[in-house]
Motif scaffolding. Structure first.
Motif, mmCIF file in Angstrom:
data_model
loop_
_atom_site.group_PDB
_atom_site.id
_atom_site.type_symbol
_atom_site.label_atom_id
_atom_site.label_comp_id
_atom_site.label_asym_id
_atom_site.label_seq_id
_atom_site.Cartn_x
_atom_site.Cartn_y
_atom_site.Cartn_z
ATOM 1 N N ASP A 1 0.854 -1.185 0.000
ATOM 2 C CA ASP A 1 0.000 0.000 0.000
ATOM 3 C C ASP A 1 0.894 1.241 0.000
ATOM 4 O OD1 ASP A 1 0.684 0.688 2.686
ATOM 5 O OD2 ASP A 1 -1.408 0.868 3.285
ATOM 6 N N PRO A 2 0.334 2.446 -0.133
ATOM 7 C CA PRO A 2 1.157 3.653 -0.226
ATOM 8 C C PRO A 2 2.022 3.944 1.001
ATOM 9 C CG PRO A 2 -1.036 4.099 -1.048
ATOM 10 C CD PRO A 2 -1.075 2.737 -0.409
ATOM 11 N N SER A 3 1.697 3.342 2.143
ATOM 12 C CA SER A 3 2.500 3.543 3.348
ATOM 13 C C SER A 3 3.572 2.472 3.518
ATOM 14 C CB SER A 3 1.587 3.557 4.582
ATOM 15 O OG SER A 3 0.704 4.648 4.509
ATOM 16 N N GLY A 4 3.699 1.587 2.529
ATOM 17 C CA GLY A 4 4.703 0.526 2.597
ATOM 18 C C GLY A 4 4.264 -0.690 3.385
ATOM 19 N N VAL A 5 2.949 -0.831 3.620
ATOM 20 C CA VAL A 5 2.424 -2.006 4.313
ATOM 21 C C VAL A 5 2.242 -3.117 3.282
ATOM 22 C CG1 VAL A 5 0.480 -2.943 5.625
ATOM 23 C CG2 VAL A 5 1.285 -0.615 6.070
ATOM 24 N N GLN A 6 2.876 -4.268 3.544
ATOM 25 C CA GLN A 6 2.789 -5.381 2.612
ATOM 26 C C GLN A 6 1.468 -6.122 2.788
ATOM 27 O OE1 GLN A 6 5.964 -8.477 0.963
ATOM 28 N NE2 GLN A 6 5.499 -8.871 3.095
ATOM 29 N N LEU A 7 0.813 -6.383 1.667
ATOM 30 C CA LEU A 7 -0.466 -7.083 1.650
ATOM 31 C C LEU A 7 -0.310 -8.383 0.879
ATOM 32 C CD1 LEU A 7 -3.561 -7.205 2.090
ATOM 33 C CD2 LEU A 7 -3.789 -5.904 -0.039
ATOM 34 N N GLU A 8 -0.834 -9.454 1.446
ATOM 35 C CA GLU A 8 -0.872 -10.759 0.787
ATOM 36 C C GLU A 8 -2.333 -11.058 0.464
ATOM 37 O OE1 GLU A 8 -1.241 -14.850 2.917
ATOM 38 O OE2 GLU A 8 0.900 -14.355 2.808
ATOM 39 N N LEU A 9 -2.627 -11.328 -0.784
ATOM 40 C CA LEU A 9 -3.954 -11.769 -1.184
ATOM 41 C C LEU A 9 -3.855 -13.258 -1.451
ATOM 42 C CD1 LEU A 9 -4.905 -8.911 -3.684
ATOM 43 C CD2 LEU A 9 -5.310 -9.026 -1.223
ATOM 44 N N THR A 10 -4.695 -14.061 -0.781
ATOM 45 C CA THR A 10 -4.623 -15.512 -0.894
ATOM 46 C C THR A 10 -5.865 -16.033 -1.602
ATOM 47 O OG1 THR A 10 -3.279 -15.649 1.102
ATOM 48 C CG2 THR A 10 -4.381 -17.670 0.415
ATOM 49 N N PHE A 11 -5.658 -16.932 -2.564
ATOM 50 C CA PHE A 11 -6.711 -17.441 -3.435
ATOM 51 C C PHE A 11 -6.738 -18.959 -3.405
ATOM 52 C CE2 PHE A 11 -4.959 -13.526 -4.919
ATOM 53 C CZ PHE A 11 -6.017 -12.782 -5.404
ATOM 54 N N GLU A 12 -7.911 -19.549 -3.583
ATOM 55 C CA GLU A 12 -8.032 -20.996 -3.781
ATOM 56 C C GLU A 12 -7.740 -21.232 -5.260
ATOM 57 O OE1 GLU A 12 -8.011 -24.618 -4.154
ATOM 58 O OE2 GLU A 12 -8.204 -23.901 -2.081
ATOM 59 N N GLY A 13 -6.536 -21.715 -5.555
ATOM 60 C CA GLY A 13 -6.075 -21.860 -6.927
ATOM 61 C C GLY A 13 -6.888 -22.812 -7.779
ATOM 62 N N SER A 14 -7.540 -23.791 -7.163
ATOM 63 C CA SER A 14 -8.292 -24.780 -7.941
ATOM 64 C C SER A 14 -9.471 -24.168 -8.691
ATOM 65 C CB SER A 14 -8.771 -25.921 -7.041
ATOM 66 O OG SER A 14 -9.715 -25.441 -6.092
ATOM 67 N N VAL A 15 -9.870 -22.956 -8.331
ATOM 68 C CA VAL A 15 -10.994 -22.302 -9.021
ATOM 69 C C VAL A 15 -10.546 -21.044 -9.778
ATOM 70 C CG1 VAL A 15 -12.724 -23.208 -7.430
ATOM 71 C CG2 VAL A 15 -11.685 -20.977 -6.967
ATOM 72 N N GLU A 16 -9.244 -20.815 -9.866
ATOM 73 C CA GLU A 16 -8.733 -19.584 -10.481
ATOM 74 C C GLU A 16 -8.260 -19.748 -11.921
ATOM 75 O OE1 GLU A 16 -8.851 -16.497 -9.433
ATOM 76 O OE2 GLU A 16 -9.703 -16.957 -7.473
ATOM 77 N N GLY A 17 -8.488 -20.902 -12.538
ATOM 78 C CA GLY A 17 -8.108 -21.089 -13.936
ATOM 79 C C GLY A 17 -6.837 -21.894 -14.088
ATOM 80 N N ALA A 18 -6.470 -22.128 -15.341
ATOM 81 C CA ALA A 18 -5.352 -23.015 -15.647
ATOM 82 C C ALA A 18 -3.985 -22.334 -15.575
ATOM 83 C CB ALA A 18 -5.549 -23.622 -17.044
ATOM 84 N N ILE A 19 -3.947 -21.019 -15.767
ATOM 85 C CA ILE A 19 -2.652 -20.322 -15.760
ATOM 86 C C ILE A 19 -2.195 -20.120 -14.321
ATOM 87 C CG2 ILE A 19 -1.398 -18.253 -16.457
ATOM 88 C CD1 ILE A 19 -3.543 -17.871 -18.643
ATOM 89 N N LYS A 20 -1.148 -20.815 -13.943
ATOM 90 C CA LYS A 20 -0.641 -20.755 -12.570
ATOM 91 C C LYS A 20 0.158 -19.468 -12.332
ATOM 92 C CE LYS A 20 -0.442 -25.693 -11.608
ATOM 93 N NZ LYS A 20 -1.772 -25.769 -11.127
ATOM 94 N N PRO A 21 0.385 -19.114 -11.067
ATOM 95 C CA PRO A 21 1.207 -17.941 -10.754
ATOM 96 C C PRO A 21 2.592 -18.024 -11.396
ATOM 97 C CG PRO A 21 0.024 -18.637 -8.812
ATOM 98 C CD PRO A 21 -0.207 -19.700 -9.863
ATOM 99 N N ASP A 22 3.107 -16.859 -11.739
ATOM 100 C CA ASP A 22 4.423 -16.722 -12.356
ATOM 101 C C ASP A 22 5.487 -16.812 -11.262
ATOM 102 O OD1 ASP A 22 6.754 -15.969 -13.635
ATOM 103 O OD2 ASP A 22 5.921 -14.123 -14.504
ATOM 104 N N MET A 23 6.214 -17.911 -11.254
ATOM 105 C CA MET A 23 7.240 -18.141 -10.234
ATOM 106 C C MET A 23 8.646 -17.894 -10.784
ATOM 107 S SD MET A 23 5.617 -18.845 -7.472
ATOM 108 C CE MET A 23 6.844 -19.634 -6.439
ATOM 109 N N SER A 24 8.746 -17.111 -11.850
ATOM 110 C CA SER A 24 10.051 -16.809 -12.426
ATOM 111 C C SER A 24 10.799 -15.806 -11.547
ATOM 112 C CB SER A 24 9.889 -16.268 -13.849
ATOM 113 O OG SER A 24 9.200 -15.035 -13.832
ATOM 114 N N PRO A 25 12.132 -15.789 -11.657
ATOM 115 C CA PRO A 25 12.913 -14.815 -10.878
ATOM 116 C C PRO A 25 12.449 -13.388 -11.178
ATOM 117 C CG PRO A 25 14.351 -16.455 -11.870
ATOM 118 C CD PRO A 25 12.982 -16.667 -12.464
ATOM 119 N N GLY A 26 12.315 -12.594 -10.132
ATOM 120 C CA GLY A 26 11.852 -11.221 -10.287
ATOM 121 C C GLY A 26 10.346 -11.075 -10.182
ATOM 122 N N ARG A 27 9.604 -12.147 -10.381
ATOM 123 C CA ARG A 27 8.147 -12.106 -10.231
ATOM 124 C C ARG A 27 7.716 -12.946 -9.027
ATOM 125 N NH1 ARG A 27 5.326 -8.471 -10.594
ATOM 126 N NH2 ARG A 27 5.901 -8.039 -12.727
ATOM 127 N N ALA A 28 8.463 -14.002 -8.706
ATOM 128 C CA ALA A 28 8.121 -14.873 -7.582
ATOM 129 C C ALA A 28 8.391 -14.163 -6.260
ATOM 130 C CB ALA A 28 8.921 -16.168 -7.641
#
Length: 171
Positions: free
Chosen positions: A121-148
């Protein structure tokens, strides 16, 4: 007298030097909504989950007690590493982050079907959004260096953080 028991998290309080940008982040990008806030004699906001009966989970205050000895609000999450919200719409959140010019990280929780997005957020507070991946589609999160996401490795930079108060229609 009832026995002592925890019934759930009531709220998290965030100090900010930029109430407008903080409100825009949490409401327009993340999807919380403004709710009535008592007049404490200094500016702030109470932000709630959008579902019916959603409680004010993020309390923001600016000015007054939010200001430290230097006259500005502290920044970052300090000893609290991050705040986590349970969400749906993984790809929509990424689109919102892109539209707002926000940097983010992605993560697959090992041994589970949970997917995560990390953003600041604008004050530098880190936010984690957690999702149930089994219902989020076939494209998995990008775990490449710099994005993971890498625990303990901050990617927040005040100098490059976008000016959210000037953005309109992100969500």
């Amino acid at each position: 007298m009832p026995s002592a028991a925890v019934h759930g998290l009531f709220h998290i309080a965030i100090k900010t030097s930029d109430l407008d940008a903080t409100r825009m982040f949490w409401c327009d990008i993340i999807g919380l909504r403004d709710m009535a806030r008592p007049d404490f004699g200094y500016p702030g906001a109470w932000l709630a989950c959008p579902q019916p009966g959603g409680l004010g989970i993020i309390h923001v205050y600016a000015g007054g007690p939010a200001l430290g000895p230097a006259g500005t609000a502290p920044s970052g999450t300090a000893a609290i590493d991050h705040i986590s919200l349970s969400c749906s719409g993984y790809r929509e959140y990424i689109a919102r982050f892109k539209a707002a010019g926000l940097d983010w990280r992605e993560f697959l929780v090992p041994g589970t079907t949970l997917w995560q997005l990390f953003v600041y957020d604008p004050s530098g507070v880190q936010l984690e959004l957690t999702f149930e991946g089994s219902v989020e589609g076939a494209i998995k999160p990008d775990m490449s260096p710099g994005r993971a996401y890498v625990a303990g490795a901050s990617f927040f930079d005040f100098k490059t953080y976008p000016k959210l108060s000037s953005l309109k229609g992100v969500a």
